[in-house]
Design an enzyme around this catalytic site. Structure first.
Site, PDB file in Angstrom:
ATOM      1  N   LYS A 113      10.417  59.632  48.378  1.00 47.87           N
ATOM      2  CA  LYS A 113      11.761  59.071  48.543  1.00 47.87           C
ATOM      3  C   LYS A 113      12.738  60.213  48.775  1.00 47.87           C
ATOM      4  O   LYS A 113      12.619  61.265  48.134  1.00 47.87           O
ATOM      5  CB  LYS A 113      12.166  58.272  47.303  1.00 47.87           C
ATOM      6  CG  LYS A 113      13.609  57.767  47.334  1.00 47.87           C
ATOM      7  CD  LYS A 113      13.857  56.685  46.310  1.00 47.87           C
ATOM      8  CE  LYS A 113      14.140  57.183  44.917  1.00 47.87           C
ATOM      9  NZ  LYS A 113      15.332  58.046  44.800  1.00 47.87           N
ATOM     10  N   GLU A 115      17.133  61.062  49.857  1.00 49.10           N
ATOM     11  CA  GLU A 115      18.485  60.512  49.873  1.00 49.10           C
ATOM     12  C   GLU A 115      19.176  60.794  51.198  1.00 49.10           C
ATOM     13  O   GLU A 115      19.041  61.897  51.746  1.00 49.10           O
ATOM     14  CB  GLU A 115      19.292  61.109  48.712  1.00 49.10           C
ATOM     15  CG  GLU A 115      18.688  60.786  47.353  1.00 49.10           C
ATOM     16  CD  GLU A 115      19.514  61.311  46.186  1.00 49.10           C
ATOM     17  OE1 GLU A 115      20.616  61.865  46.414  1.00 49.10           O
ATOM     18  OE2 GLU A 115      19.041  61.161  45.036  1.00 49.10           O
ATOM     19  N   GLU A 182      21.900  52.202  45.684  1.00 54.71           N
ATOM     20  CA  GLU A 182      22.401  52.481  44.324  1.00 54.71           C
ATOM     21  C   GLU A 182      23.928  52.474  44.278  1.00 54.71           C
ATOM     22  O   GLU A 182      24.598  53.051  45.157  1.00 54.71           O
ATOM     23  CB  GLU A 182      21.881  53.864  43.871  1.00 54.71           C
ATOM     24  CG  GLU A 182      22.411  54.266  42.499  1.00 54.71           C
ATOM     25  CD  GLU A 182      21.686  55.443  41.871  1.00 54.71           C
ATOM     26  OE1 GLU A 182      20.711  55.953  42.470  1.00 54.71           O
ATOM     27  OE2 GLU A 182      22.105  55.850  40.769  1.00 54.71           O
TER      28      GLU A 182
HETATM   29  O1  KIV Z   1      15.615  59.530  40.233  1.00 57.03           O
HETATM   30  C1  KIV Z   1      15.691  58.317  39.969  1.00 57.03           C
HETATM   31  O2  KIV Z   1      15.396  57.849  38.866  1.00 57.03           O
HETATM   32  C2  KIV Z   1      16.152  57.442  41.038  1.00 57.03           C
HETATM   33  C3  KIV Z   1      16.484  56.037  40.652  1.00 57.03           C
HETATM   34  C4  KIV Z   1      17.815  56.022  40.013  1.00 57.03           C
HETATM   35  C5  KIV Z   1      16.425  55.126  41.818  1.00 57.03           C
HETATM   36  O3  KIV Z   1      16.277  57.859  42.145  1.00 57.03           O
END
Ligand code: KIV
Length: 272
Positions: A113, A115, A182
């Site tokens: 993931k 950003e 988020e």
């Molecule tokens: O790092 C994390 O826990 C996250 C969540 C808030 C989605 O990215």
């Protein structure tokens, strides 16, 4: 285990059940979360805040993340593991981004993931080309905390909401299989979810996204931070830990622990 294509197909508007994602950072955490039947485990860079005690997520490195992905993978729990790419692990060059994502995959993650939207177009495309499934993350992206001037709800103007929608479309076009949304008004969470064809997983984005994610320590009451408005705390394990350890201390000090039953018997004649 759900692979990226199966997750990609999980739109509520097509009748799918909402996706459930919870963070974990180590083997026992992953085991407990998996036993609860979650769809995805996220090894989040929230590691920085909730495990390592930092102010924000900017303090963890790719090595830190790999270390904790390996711990989560050691649970061998047949649940899709997403690993966060930490700050600066995908900002410097495409080659380095792919190498860092590959390190997370080799540590045991099934996808990564990152950003950002349009600014990450080339990275998402390169990861997709390198066969690495990518989850996007938009809205109140914690790695931008300094740019935002704090943890502030995002997409509160028409222009900002429109940009977020454009970011979501770019991530989808470049091959992302899902997007975390988020800290945005519910109507923005709902609108992005309606407009794009890959699932949205919300955290502080209202009830209409295709799934929800919470941080392990928030959900279980294992933090002393003031919880964000969107956190529902399902247990108070912090208080239970303090109580249990307190009982242990009392028993040791009173001589009540250990009992004979909790000690090994002496072999006959040992000190004759
Ligand atoms: O790092 C994390 O826990 C996250 C969540 C808030 C989605 O990215």
């Amino acid at each position: 285990m759900l692979g990226a294509p199966a997750i990609r197909a999980r739109k509520r508007r097509h009748g799918a059940a909402p996706l459930v994602m919870v963070t974990a950072y180590d083997e026992p955490g992953a085991r407990y979360v998996a036993a609860a039947g979650v769809d995805l485990i996220l090894v989040g860079d929230s590691l920085a805040n909730v495990v390592l005690g930092h102010e924000n997520t900017l303090h963890v490195t790719i090595d830190d993340m790999c270390h904790h992905v390996r711990a989560v993978a050691a649970a061998r729990c047949d649940v899709h593991v997403v690993a966060d790419m930490p700050w600066l692990s995908y900002h410097l060059s495409i080659d380095e981004s792919v190498r860092n994502a590959a390190a997370l995959i080799r540590s045991g993650a099934h996808s990564v993931k990152l950003e950002g939207g349009q600014a990450r177009r080339d990275v998402v495309r390169a990861l997709f080309a390198a066969e690495i499934p990518v989850m996007g993350h938009l809205g109140l992206t914690p790695q931008s905390v300094m740019k935002f001037g704090g943890f502030k709800v995002q997409a509160r103007t028409h222009e900002a909401a429109k940009l977020l929608l454009e970011d979501a479309a770019v991530l989808q076009d470049e091959g992302a299989f899902a997007i975390v949304i988020e800290g945005v008004p519910s109507v923005v969470g709902q609108h992005v979810t309606d407009v794009i064809d890959i699932p949205t997983i919300g955290i502080g984005a209202g009830p209409d996204t295709d799934g929800q994610v919470l941080v392990f320590h928030d959900l279980l009451g294992l933090t002393d931070r003031t919880p964000a408005k969107f956190v529902r705390q399902y247990a108070d394990l912090g208080a239970q830990i303090t109580e249990a350890v307190g009982h242990f201390a009392t028993d040791v000090r009173s001589g009540d622990f250990p009992s004979r039953d909790e000690a090994y018997a002496s072999p006959d004649g040992l000190f004759d």
